[in-house]
Each structure stands twice: as structure tokens, then as C-alpha cells.
Design a protein around this motif. Sequence first.
Motif, PDB file in Angstrom:
ATOM      1  N   LYS A   1       0.811  -1.214   0.000  1.00  0.00           N
ATOM      2  CA  LYS A   1       0.000   0.000   0.000  1.00  0.00           C
ATOM      3  C   LYS A   1       0.851   1.275   0.000  1.00  0.00           C
ATOM      4  N   PRO A   2       1.712   1.431  -1.008  1.00  0.00           N
ATOM      5  CA  PRO A   2       2.540   2.651  -1.076  1.00  0.00           C
ATOM      6  C   PRO A   2       1.678   3.900  -1.021  1.00  0.00           C
ATOM      7  N   THR A   3       2.136   4.872  -0.238  1.00  0.00           N
ATOM      8  CA  THR A   3       1.343   6.077   0.018  1.00  0.00           C
ATOM      9  C   THR A   3       2.249   7.302  -0.037  1.00  0.00           C
ATOM     10  N   ILE A   4       1.745   8.374  -0.630  1.00  0.00           N
ATOM     11  CA  ILE A   4       2.410   9.678  -0.548  1.00  0.00           C
ATOM     12  C   ILE A   4       1.497  10.624   0.206  1.00  0.00           C
ATOM     13  N   MET A   5       2.068  11.265   1.209  1.00  0.00           N
ATOM     14  CA  MET A   5       1.335  12.219   2.038  1.00  0.00           C
ATOM     15  C   MET A   5       1.791  13.629   1.677  1.00  0.00           C
ATOM     16  N   VAL A   6       0.858  14.455   1.232  1.00  0.00           N
ATOM     17  CA  VAL A   6       1.169  15.839   0.864  1.00  0.00           C
ATOM     18  C   VAL A   6       0.623  16.764   1.939  1.00  0.00           C
ATOM     19  N   PHE A   7       1.525  17.455   2.614  1.00  0.00           N
ATOM     20  CA  PHE A   7       1.167  18.364   3.708  1.00  0.00           C
ATOM     21  C   PHE A   7       1.162  19.801   3.186  1.00  0.00           C
ATOM     22  N   ALA A   8       0.090  20.520   3.450  1.00  0.00           N
ATOM     23  CA  ALA A   8      -0.049  21.894   2.964  1.00  0.00           C
ATOM     24  C   ALA A   8      -0.118  22.872   4.130  1.00  0.00           C
ATOM     25  N   GLY A   9       0.561  24.004   3.979  1.00  0.00           N
ATOM     26  CA  GLY A   9       0.525  25.020   5.027  1.00  0.00           C
ATOM     27  C   GLY A   9       0.963  26.368   4.490  1.00  0.00           C
ATOM     28  N   ASP A  10       0.507  27.418   5.136  1.00  0.00           N
ATOM     29  CA  ASP A  10       0.871  28.773   4.731  1.00  0.00           C
ATOM     30  C   ASP A  10       1.885  29.398   5.680  1.00  0.00           C
ATOM     31  N   HIS A  11       2.563  30.417   5.158  1.00  0.00           N
ATOM     32  CA  HIS A  11       3.664  31.070   5.862  1.00  0.00           C
ATOM     33  C   HIS A  11       3.424  32.573   5.916  1.00  0.00           C
ATOM     34  N   GLY A  12       3.505  33.121   7.123  1.00  0.00           N
ATOM     35  CA  GLY A  12       3.250  34.547   7.304  1.00  0.00           C
ATOM     36  C   GLY A  12       4.148  35.431   6.474  1.00  0.00           C
ATOM     37  N   ILE A  13       5.394  35.002   6.243  1.00  0.00           N
ATOM     38  CA  ILE A  13       6.336  35.818   5.479  1.00  0.00           C
ATOM     39  C   ILE A  13       5.843  36.069   4.058  1.00  0.00           C
ATOM     40  N   ALA A  14       5.001  35.175   3.532  1.00  0.00           N
ATOM     41  CA  ALA A  14       4.529  35.317   2.142  1.00  0.00           C
ATOM     42  C   ALA A  14       3.711  36.587   1.950  1.00  0.00           C
TER      43      ALA A  14
END
Length: 345
Positions: free
Chosen positions: A53-66
Amino acid sequence: MNTIIPNLSKKLQNTIQEEIDYKTKPIGALGVLETIALQIGLIQDTSTPTLSKPTIMVFAGDHGIAKTNKVSPYPQEVTQQMVLNFLNGGAAINVFCKQNSINLKIIDAGVNADFESNSELINAKIAKGTADYSLKKAISLQECELAFTKGKKLVRKIYSEGCNIVGFGEMGIGNTSSASLLMSYFTNTPIEQCVGRGTGVNDEGLKTKINTLKEVYDFHKNSLNTPIDALISFGGFEIVMMCGAMLEAASLKMTILIDGFIVTSALLAANALNSNILDYCIFCHTSGEQGHTKMLNYLNATPLINLGLRLGEGTGCAVAFPIIKSSVNFLNEMATFKSANVSEA
């Protein structure tokens, strides 16, 4: 945030190596495939490893500096928009995971947006983006601990469902800046040698980005005493969550697939917390982001491919996966000289 990672058992090393060497080929003729086969065999403590069961986990987040518009030509809203693209199946990582039969998990670690309920989105949001680290620490110690805990929990869940190989990807406007700062701290490399063009800043934008991050590093440098201090000062929620998730994956003796620049910055932190993690990592590719090669050299890591990728999302893991699959398949399915009645040299 301490994680116990078992030392890689070498008791089957000679057995697995003999299996590899006695296949119907000259010794070493399958090159890096042989190295990967041995590594995965040692991780799983067997001469007949499997990829389950190969899996890729994509984590998303924002950055205040942007929000300062000093580090990226793209507005922060692109993070939210790309998450929606993942959920709709329209991103590169969707295409490559589908092509290679890889499970894909999309995680909201800290996007500055509210998403409608969606069974394809895992809500692990710590906050709506980090603070602007040009003014204060990016996250608090409590937020860091919570991100670690959530990352570990997510990995334990896929492990409980039968997954034994996990890749990591990310999405977050501004996260190459966080990765550059973390790289500078963990590898003791000057900021200007860590910073790249990210999502495509021009020459003037690159100069502004470098000067901005130099100021940020100087602002925080007197409080940087531990790896956790660096994560609190510079880390995005997606980076910290990946760090915790990687450590948990190694503790569970899973094979870990490492993507590009941002994912490797999370690994730098994980390595500083427990260096045993490297035995469980396969480095999938060399990113086009200029600091990535220096990161790989620091970790003494040899990547599988170099296609000039610099997209993130875990795309390097997904593209490299067939190579990893080939390494396990030849070990399990290829005949030996004896079984095939072929004369040895």
C-alpha cells in the motif's frame, strides 16, 4: 517529541547480499537497484521484502512571510487553490500517483483558508498559517508539539492499514524560504548559498529574498540552541508535521521516500533529533532548487534520479517509485544461477 528509532538490523545482510549476487547476472550488474533491494530487505528484516500500500502524504501550510511579497511572486492564496486542485485530481502528483498505483493523502496542516468538508482532505490544521518570522517566531512550542503529534498519528493510521512505504510531499507558498533558513541552521551554510528561486523569482526578486532571509536569520540567531528552536523560529506547519511523521515512520520500520528541497529540510530536523532515521530513507531525486544538492551532500545521500524537477508535491517520490518497485521485484522474482541451470563464471 523524542522518538525511538531502532538501529537497522544487519543480521540478514550477508543472506540478502548472496541472494542478490546469485541472480542470473554479473555481480553488481543491476547497480543502484541492488543497493535499494538490500536496504529495503534490511528495513523489513527479510530476504523477500514487499511494498505494501505505497502512500504519498502531501502536507499543505501557509507562511506569514509570504504576505510581505518579499519571498515569492505568487500570492498566498495559491496554497489554498492548489489544495483544491489536488482534491479535484488535477495536479502533477495526482497524475503520477494514479499512474503508479500510489495512494495519495492530502493534509491541511495549516492553510490560511477554510475548506468545505471533503472526504479526500485530512484536516490536521494547527492554525491558519504561521506568524511572519521577520517579526516573531513562526510558531509556538505548543503548536510545534501539536504538529509533531498530528504527523505521527497520521503515519500510524496508514501503517495500521497496511502501508509499509511512505513518501512525503508539500505545498505552501513561501516554504522554500523556511527550508532555506532551516538548511542554513542545520548545515551551517551561509543563507545566500541556501536560497533559490523557489516558485520562480527573477534576479531582483532573488536578491530581495536573500536579503530578507539574512535579516530573518540574524533576528533569530541568538535564540537558536536546539533543533526545536529552529523549527519554532522558521518552520511551517507542513514542515514540522512532516518531521514528526518521518520520525514515526522510521520508528515503525517503514521505508521513507524523500522528495525535494522542502521535504529534505524537514528531514534535516528529523536527522538532528535522531540520526537513525537516515537508514530508512530513500532519496528519490535531486531538485532543481540550488540548495538541495548541498543538503544531499551534507546527509551523504545519493538520489535516484535527476530530472531537474522543482515542483514539490512529492512528485519526485512518485516518479522514482517504479525504480524502487523494480528493485524489490528483481530480488523476489529473478532466477538464480542454480534455479535456472545457468553456469556461473
